[in-house]
Scaffold this active site. Structure first.
Site, PDB file in Angstrom:
ATOM      1  N   CYS A 108      -8.603  16.832 -14.588  1.00  0.00           N
ATOM      2  CA  CYS A 108      -9.113  15.494 -14.872  1.00  0.00           C
ATOM      3  C   CYS A 108     -10.640  15.502 -14.951  1.00  0.00           C
ATOM      4  O   CYS A 108     -11.233  14.892 -15.832  1.00  0.00           O
ATOM      5  CB  CYS A 108      -8.636  14.527 -13.801  1.00  0.00           C
ATOM      6  SG  CYS A 108      -9.232  12.833 -14.044  1.00  0.00           S
ATOM      7  N   CYS A 204      -4.256  10.695  -7.388  1.00  0.00           N
ATOM      8  CA  CYS A 204      -4.569   9.300  -7.674  1.00  0.00           C
ATOM      9  C   CYS A 204      -3.471   8.575  -8.428  1.00  0.00           C
ATOM     10  O   CYS A 204      -3.274   7.383  -8.259  1.00  0.00           O
ATOM     11  CB  CYS A 204      -5.885   9.191  -8.437  1.00  0.00           C
ATOM     12  SG  CYS A 204      -5.776   9.756 -10.154  1.00  0.00           S
TER      13      CYS A 204
END
Length: 359
Positions: A108, A204
């Site tokens: 990410c 997340c």
RNA sequence: UGGGGCGUCGCCAAGCGGUAAGGCACCGGAUUUUGAUUCCGGCAUCCGCAGGUUCGAAUCCUGCCGCCCCAG
């Protein structure tokens, strides 16, 4: 060195701060303002919390916007759910299917935060992209390098190893010289609404930590079970799907044995989880692929230190390049928990010089 | 149905007359921007069952039940 506190160098400089609505990025934003930058708050919409569990989580974009409003800075939220799905979530699922243990945060950072977001921030006129990472950036000869945070306990340099020179030259990490305690103190002093927020959670996009359930519902992973097999070949039990396990794992096997048993390997095709006593975890070496370097691409073997997972204390290794993309890493002392899919990150003193993915 | 051995928490296992170690597993917590690891805490009023001896037994005796081994 990049100008840090010298105001002259900052005049007219615009910084986009990636905001998550958490303590760290909020304080980072406040510090940038204090340092004289023109600050723009940005955030990414990465995952719609449409599934039951995730929807209970506070909306990141709303929180970040709230903080930006409090700091009185412009704020932009970017729609990046497609990119996130393709670059992070899908590969995450594929890795588990292959019996490996992915590290989505590294991916990410490279493709979303310091990829798409950096690009979009540039279009807004930002000269730099800042984040709340506990890390620093430094110059070594012709190369930008990530440096460990002063707060060694919070150091996140490991997650940033895959950033290239073009990305690093645009990074600012305002928290690199601060301790977590100091950051919290600043948040409190500035009356930031997030001052009392607790430390972050799990992956997340899986806020409840139930990643096995996530894989089943979001990735339609094949939930077929298989045998738990001891290294001796003896079948000790059944498991509900190899993706529930990771190499080095002890808990959750449900097997009463004379000693603790750990997952030693995962054979995805055979649907077997191989377990053994602790000594079976020892490995003398490993191979990494997809290497990236923040030094001249090494052509011959060299010594450095290496972390094989987040919060692992780096250990001395010899790195032998196998072409420009792969390398053989040999430990001075055997290490436990070498896990395919995790990153091996190379350090020289307190600087990240490169890394790769464990095969 | 001749001989021998064994039955203690889900698993392994101490104890051998003085009032149930420990390990594993499990549960809870701490730590943690990945998955883990690690650390701390909890976890058999009860020792196959039923009697008996004893101030007192999981530990001794008797019977029964259940396993295992060696024999023909």
């Amino acid at each position: 060195m990049r100008p840090f506190l010298s105001v002259e160098g900052l005049v007219g400089k615009t910084v986009a701060i990636a905001m998550s609505g958490g303590v760290d990025s909020s304080v980072a934003a406040a510090l940038l303002l204090e340092q004289g930058y023109h600050v723009i708050g940005v955030t990414m919409r990465l995952w719609s919390g449409c599934s039951g569990a995730a929807s209970s989580n506070p909306d990141v974009v709303a929180q970040a916007g709230h903080v930006a409003a409090q700091l009185n800075i412009p704020f932009h939220a970017f729609e990046l759910r497609e990119d996130f799905r393709h670059r992070v979530v899908d590969p995450f699922c594929r890795e588990y299917l292959a019996g490996r243990t992915p590290n989505p945060c590294v991916v990410c950072n490279k493709y979303l935060k310091f990829g798409r977001l950096l690009e979009l921030a540039g279009r807004l006129g930002a000269d730099y992209l800042a984040t709340g990472h506990y890390a620093a950036i430094t110059r070594s000869g012709a190369y930008w390098q990530v440096q460990k945070a002063v707060d060694r306990n919070k150091d996140q340099s490991y997650f940033l190893f895959a950033l290239n020179q073009q990305q690093l030259e645009k990074c600012l990490f305002p928290l690199g010289r601060l301790t977590k305690q100091a950051v919290r103190a600043i948040a409190a002093k500035q009356n930031l609404v997030v001052a009392e927020k607790s430390e972050s959670q799990d992956i997340c996009f899986i806020p409840d930590g139930d990643y096995a359930g996530f894989l089943q519902t979001q990735c339609r992973i094949d939930a077929a079970g298989g045998d738990i097999v001891h290294v001796s070949g003896r079948v000790l039990g059944r498991h509900p799907g190899a993706y529930h396990y990771t190499v080095g794992q002890r808990k959750g096997l449900g097997i009463g044995w004379t000693e603790p048993l750990y997952v030693v390997a995962i054979d995805a095709p055979k649907r077997q989880v191989i377990v053994g006593e602790r000594q079976w975890l020892d490995r003398r070496d490993l191979t990494v692929a997809g290497c990236s370097w923040n030094i001249p691409t090494p052509m011959q073997a060299f010594a450095c230190n290496c972390r094989i997972r987040y919060r692992h204390t780096e250990v001395p290794v010899m790195v032998e390049p196998l072409g420009s993309d792969r390398a053989e890493v040999t430990f001075a002392d055997p290490q436990q928990g070498v896990t395919p899919g995790q990153a091996a990150v190379f350090y020289q003193q307190d600087r990240v010089i490169g890394g790769g993915w464990i095969e």
